[in-house]
Design an enzyme around this catalytic site. Structure first.
Site, PDB file in Angstrom:
ATOM      1  N   HIS A  37       0.838  -1.207   0.000  1.00  0.00           N
ATOM      2  CA  HIS A  37       0.000   0.000   0.000  1.00  0.00           C
ATOM      3  C   HIS A  37       0.872   1.256   0.000  1.00  0.00           C
ATOM      4  O   HIS A  37       0.558   2.245  -0.660  1.00  0.00           O
ATOM      5  CB  HIS A  37      -0.900   0.018   1.244  1.00  0.00           C
ATOM      6  CG  HIS A  37      -1.912  -1.080   1.284  1.00  0.00           C
ATOM      7  ND1 HIS A  37      -1.858  -2.113   2.188  1.00  0.00           N
ATOM      8  CD2 HIS A  37      -3.013  -1.311   0.521  1.00  0.00           C
ATOM      9  CE1 HIS A  37      -2.890  -2.922   1.999  1.00  0.00           C
ATOM     10  NE2 HIS A  37      -3.593  -2.477   0.994  1.00  0.00           N
ATOM     11  N   SER A 186       0.161  -8.978   0.936  1.00  0.00           N
ATOM     12  CA  SER A 186      -1.300  -8.941   0.987  1.00  0.00           C
ATOM     13  C   SER A 186      -1.706  -8.872   2.450  1.00  0.00           C
ATOM     14  O   SER A 186      -1.052  -9.491   3.309  1.00  0.00           O
ATOM     15  CB  SER A 186      -1.864 -10.221   0.362  1.00  0.00           C
ATOM     16  OG  SER A 186      -3.214 -10.400   0.755  1.00  0.00           O
TER      17      SER A 186
END
Ligand code: PAF
Length: 279
Positions: A37, A186
């Site tokens: 991210h 993830s």
């Protein structure tokens, strides 16, 4: 960095920013933030003068209530991580009622691309993704929005919906970030036990082996079958392992430019996805 919870407050801010000539960059997320991210946030360097990261675990993209309830959450840690980057102006964390008030009954369907791979595996998933992404792009007034290539099918669907609905936003694809052993980052990796986390590195390693077999002249079908077997023997429940054309997501019978391997497989009930291009 401001934490904004309502559309009204967000609208006031983005209206002011646009009036002042700012370019708004957005990173939509479901939280439990990791380096992948942060790479999306960094990818907006020099492309946006204001950055918004949204954190919303979107109930309508989960076709399994247990998966939704077990999805990792932690807004405080997310806020701290974003603050540390020194790059984010707003963390937008709307509640469920803010995003889906009573009576909400609209869905954005991107027909075709939503029926294969993860779409076949998780019916309705991409309707939920397309709906929330459309809402987030509109609510944030995004001029540019970054999405990771790990969710390659999602990225294709978002490109399609932005083009079809004439949304005035540029979509910025960002390469997958991997751990040292190759596992794609993830939020779901957090749910793996230490033993399963070690085992999970077999997933990207098998994709590489499969690509190498195709490059060495083995047929696509034989290479895929061999690699599905490898994964099953390593304890994975293989949902799919396929070679597809990147743009149409149609099955590819020849490994060549513009084709890509796609995999979804579960380990101890935790669903992992990955993809790698044929180079
Ligand atoms: O990729 C994700 O995290 C989600 O699917 C997204 C794009 C934030 C929509 O909920």
């Amino acid at each position: 960095m401001h934490i904004v919870r309502t559309r009204t407050e967000l609208r006031e801010l983005v209206t002011r920013w646009h009036a002042g000539g700012d370019t708004i960059g957005v990173v939509p997320t479901m939280g439990s933030l990791h380096d992948g991210h942060l790479a999306l946030v960094r990818a907006l360097d020099g492309k946006a003068t204001r950055r918004i990261v949204s954190v919303f675990v979107n109930p309508i993209q989960f076709n399994n209530a247990e998966d939704f309830s077990l999805y990792p959450r932690g807004l405080e840690a997310d806020a701290a991580l974003l603050e540390q980057t020194g790059r984010v102006d707003v963390l937008y964390a709307p509640g469920e009622g803010e995003m889906y008030p009573p009576g909400f009954s609209t869905r954005v369907l991107v027909q075709g691309l939503d029926k294969v791979l993860c779409g076949a595996d998780r019916p309705g998933h991409f309707d939920g993704v397309a709906t929330v992404v459309t809402k987030l792009l509109l609510q944030t007034g995004a001029d540019i929005a970054a999405f990771g290539e790990k969710d390659y099918q999602q990225l294709g669907i978002i490109h399609r919906l932005v083009a079809d609905l004439n949304l005035p936003v540029t979509i910025l694809p960002v390469p997958t970030v991997r751990d040292a052993d190759g596992l794609a980052l993830s939020s779901r990796n957090r749910r793996l036990s230490p033993a399963a986390r070690q085992q999970a590195a077999i997933l990207p390693a098998t994709l590489k082996t499969c690509l190498a077999a195709m490059k060495a002249g083995q047929t696509v079908a034989a290479s895929l079958e061999q690699c599905r077997t490898t994964l099953r023997q390593a304890g994975f429940d293989v949902h799919y392992l396929e070679l597809r054309h990147e743009d149409t997501l149609l099955p590819a019978t020849q490994a060549g430019p513009g084709t890509r391997l796609f995999v979804a497989a579960s380990l101890d009930g935790i669903r992992l996805i990955d993809n790698m291009p044929v180079t």
